[in-house]
Design a protein around this motif. Structure first.
Motif, mmCIF file in Angstrom:
data_model
loop_
_atom_site.group_PDB
_atom_site.id
_atom_site.type_symbol
_atom_site.label_atom_id
_atom_site.label_comp_id
_atom_site.label_asym_id
_atom_site.label_seq_id
_atom_site.Cartn_x
_atom_site.Cartn_y
_atom_site.Cartn_z
ATOM 1 N N LYS A 44 12.024 5.220 7.590
ATOM 2 C CA LYS A 44 12.184 4.852 9.011
ATOM 3 C C LYS A 44 11.335 3.628 9.345
ATOM 4 O O LYS A 44 11.132 3.287 10.504
ATOM 5 C CB LYS A 44 11.766 6.030 9.900
ATOM 6 N N GLY A 45 10.777 3.024 8.329
ATOM 7 C CA GLY A 45 9.994 1.808 8.532
ATOM 8 C C GLY A 45 8.561 2.084 8.936
ATOM 9 O O GLY A 45 7.816 1.163 9.268
ATOM 10 N N ILE A 46 8.140 3.372 8.934
ATOM 11 C CA ILE A 46 6.746 3.687 9.293
ATOM 12 C C ILE A 46 5.918 3.678 8.010
ATOM 13 O O ILE A 46 6.087 4.552 7.157
ATOM 14 C CB ILE A 46 6.637 5.083 9.958
ATOM 15 N N ILE A 103 13.456 4.810 -1.450
ATOM 16 C CA ILE A 103 13.290 4.585 -0.002
ATOM 17 C C ILE A 103 14.611 4.041 0.562
ATOM 18 O O ILE A 103 15.105 4.491 1.604
ATOM 19 C CB ILE A 103 12.126 3.601 0.283
ATOM 20 N N GLU A 104 15.195 3.102 -0.169
ATOM 21 C CA GLU A 104 16.449 2.486 0.264
ATOM 22 C C GLU A 104 17.583 3.516 0.325
ATOM 23 O O GLU A 104 18.358 3.551 1.277
ATOM 24 C CB GLU A 104 16.786 1.357 -0.738
ATOM 25 N N GLN A 105 17.651 4.367 -0.697
ATOM 26 C CA GLN A 105 18.719 5.377 -0.756
ATOM 27 C C GLN A 105 18.587 6.389 0.392
ATOM 28 O O GLN A 105 19.582 6.853 0.929
ATOM 29 C CB GLN A 105 18.670 6.116 -2.095
ATOM 30 N N VAL A 106 17.339 6.714 0.741
ATOM 31 C CA VAL A 106 17.122 7.649 1.861
ATOM 32 C C VAL A 106 17.505 6.953 3.167
ATOM 33 O O VAL A 106 18.149 7.540 4.040
ATOM 34 C CB VAL A 106 15.652 8.153 1.902
ATOM 35 N N LEU A 122 6.471 11.407 2.774
ATOM 36 C CA LEU A 122 6.250 9.953 2.797
ATOM 37 C C LEU A 122 7.587 9.200 2.808
ATOM 38 O O LEU A 122 7.754 8.218 3.537
ATOM 39 C CB LEU A 122 5.401 9.526 1.589
ATOM 40 N N LEU A 123 8.548 9.679 2.014
ATOM 41 C CA LEU A 123 9.866 9.009 1.977
ATOM 42 C C LEU A 123 10.537 9.047 3.353
ATOM 43 O O LEU A 123 11.151 8.068 3.778
ATOM 44 C CB LEU A 123 10.778 9.668 0.934
ATOM 45 N N ARG A 178 0.818 -1.218 0.000
ATOM 46 C CA ARG A 178 0.000 0.000 0.000
ATOM 47 C C ARG A 178 0.856 1.276 0.000
ATOM 48 O O ARG A 178 0.562 2.232 -0.690
ATOM 49 C CB ARG A 178 -0.907 -0.046 1.236
ATOM 50 N N HIS A 179 1.962 1.263 0.776
ATOM 51 C CA HIS A 179 2.740 2.508 0.881
ATOM 52 C C HIS A 179 3.459 2.834 -0.434
ATOM 53 O O HIS A 179 3.655 4.002 -0.756
ATOM 54 C CB HIS A 179 3.704 2.467 2.073
ATOM 55 N N ILE A 180 3.812 1.813 -1.210
ATOM 56 C CA ILE A 180 4.421 2.077 -2.530
ATOM 57 C C ILE A 180 3.364 2.726 -3.431
ATOM 58 O O ILE A 180 3.649 3.675 -4.177
ATOM 59 C CB ILE A 180 4.934 0.757 -3.175
#
Ligand code: SF4
Ligand code: SF4
Lengths: 269, 211
Positions: B208-210, B168-171, B202-203, B145-147
């Motif tokens: 932060k896994g939220i 997301i990974e790079q952040v 959102l990023l 959903r978050h993607i």
């Protein structure tokens, strides 16, 4: 999309950017596009800035860094060597770009992207009048893509539900018969990022259209985004809301509002 | 712009996401609309949009885009859009557009009750409304959903699921700031409907896994 193997240095940046996830690294360490699955949206080509480096230079830099056990990380939004090459497209493959690249104009409608009008100019066209309701049934969205063979399954099912396909819509223009919803044979295997079946019917028919969609959704190998629209009552209320709820469906809290500022205003008798 | 119809997210997040766009119809108000669309763009620019552009020329977050040049080159029927991240700006834009009386069609995508309230405050009633009935079909092929929350901000589907995951990974790894990553995502969306400010928020959260 094609990738010039002479230029590609296999950095992999295009893999993540590809909307369909269909670029992969070949055995020779260069990237290649799965042509069957590419929808010719040109996103990879548009988004990745061509840094214009010579391939031998990038490879040499990498080798030298490798000696010192250092990696080479290109910025994520570049193609270091400009290896992505959009090819000239012939019919029927060209239909992929027409539906998938929003900068392409549909010849029939003069509208960019997927070429729909919905309620966007309803106040001047009178497309949806009192008692009418419009549906936009978009196959392939979000992010999966769709073949016209699946799109045809849905259009043929909907044709049974007393609907009127929007004549100016690009999918309607590919139909050989708008009474049956059949789409021309030569495009059926083509894949697009998404395509919108646009139709209108009467308010009392909302339940039937939703029942048809309920059934046909299980026959396609892609996702469908569905939208419903109508002209508001004089006090700004939305007539289709209660009918959709009665049929057992939920409406989104967000959506699209036409402010009614276009001129000349369509006059309903 | 069906592309702005199916934006996902909770109401709190959607409160910062309104797309205003101009549209014209062939043989009605498209012919001669170029100067009006350019004026529409100038009005939007005055109220600090977080994105602005058109489907043909691209948006302000892309490489080498000069917004004034883009506006000057807009012709009849250009599909112009601007994104606003708060209701106050939206209210002002709507009021200015009513005052300018351009005669082109103006639509707003966003929370319907909030947009309705803006219309009433500005002294008009909305003309037509479109709702999303959500996603149907092979939903098991969709990502988390978050993607989708980020992906659906470009309804043309130009922002790939994989690029969102990569950003997301790079952040998360602090290789990119959320601001830079959201700008890269915004580059993909051709017509300027993507909201980089919301994407940045959102990023930050997702990294932060939220979710
Ligand atoms: S971004 Fe360019 S160089 Fe890198 S893998 Fe893709 S085509 Fe090759
Ligand atoms: S044109 Fe689109 S689908 Fe084809 S490789 Fe590029 S991004 Fe992927």
């Amino acid at each position: 999309m094609e990738i010039d193997k002479e230029k590609c240095v296999g950095c992999g940046n295009c893999h993540a950017v590809c909307t369909m996830g269909v670029i992969y690294l070949d055995e020779d360490g260069k990237s290649v596009v799965n042509q069957e699955e590419c929808v010719e949206c040109r996103t990879c080509y548009r988004v990745l800035r061509n840094e214009g480096y010579r391939p031998w230079f990038v490879r040499a830099v990498r080798k030298i860094l490798g000696v010192f056990r250092l990696g080479y990380l290109a910025e994520p939004d570049v193609c270091p060597t400009g290896a992505l090459t959009p090819p000239p497209l012939q019919w029927p493959r060209s239909i992929r770009a027409t539906f998938s690249d929003p900068s392409t104009v549909h010849e029939g409608t003069g509208v960019h992207g997927r070429g729909t009008d919905e309620i966007k100019s309803n106040e001047v066209t009178g497309r949806l009048r009192e008692g009418d309701v419009g549906f936009v049934v978009e196959l392939g969205r979000p992010g999966i893509g769709a073949r016209f063979r699946d799109i045809q399954k849905v259009s043929m099912a909907l044709a049974q539900a007393q609907v009127q396909f929007e004549p100016e819509n690009p999918v309607t223009q590919l139909m050989t018969d708008t009474k049956t919803g059949r789409i021309r044979e030569d495009v059926l295997d083509e894949k697009v990022l998404s395509a919108i079946i646009e139709l209108k019917t009467r308010m009392e028919n909302i339940g039937q259209v939703l029942r048809v969609l309920e059934e046909v959704q299980h026959q396609v190998d892609t996702v469908i985004s569905v939208g419903i629209a109508s002209k508001c009552a004089a006090d700004g209320s939305v007539v289709h809301e209660s009918l959709v709820r009665q049929a057992g469906y939920k409406l989104s809290p967000n959506g699209k509002t036409n402010l009614g500022l276009g001129r000349p205003l369509f006059q309903e008798r | 712009m069906t592309n702005t119809l199916h934006r996902q997210g909770d109401v709190e997040s959607l409160k910062g996401d309104f797309v205003v766009f101009a549209h014209t119809a062939k043989s009605r108000n498209r012919e001669g609309s170029g100067p009006k669309i350019r004026e529409f763009m100038r009005i939007c620019l005055r109220h600090n949009p977080v994105n602005i552009g058109d489907a043909k020329q691209g948006n302000v977050h892309q490489d080498d885009i000069d917004i004034n040049k883009l506006i000057s080159q807009q012709g009849d029927g250009a599909a112009a859009a601007a994104v606003f991240a708060d209701m106050e700006s939206l209210q002002k834009v709507i009021e200015d557009l009513i005052r300018a009386d351009l005669g082109i069609c103006i639509n707003v995508s966003g929370l319907l009750e909030e947009v309705r309230a803006c219309c009433v405050k500005a002294g008009i009633q909305r003309h037509s409304v479109e709702h999303s009935l959500g996603f149907w079909g092979a939903k098991d092929r969709l990502p988390e959903r978050h993607i989708l929350e980020i992906h659906t901000m470009c309804g043309h589907g130009m922002v790939s699921f994989n690029l969102i995951r990569k950003m997301i990974e790079q952040v998360k790894l602090r290789r990119l700031s959320a601001k830079k990553a959201s700008k890269i995502l915004a580059k993909c969306c051709e017509c300027g409907a993507f909201n980089p400010k919301r994407a940045e928020q959102l990023l930050e959260r997702f990294s932060k896994g939220i979710t």
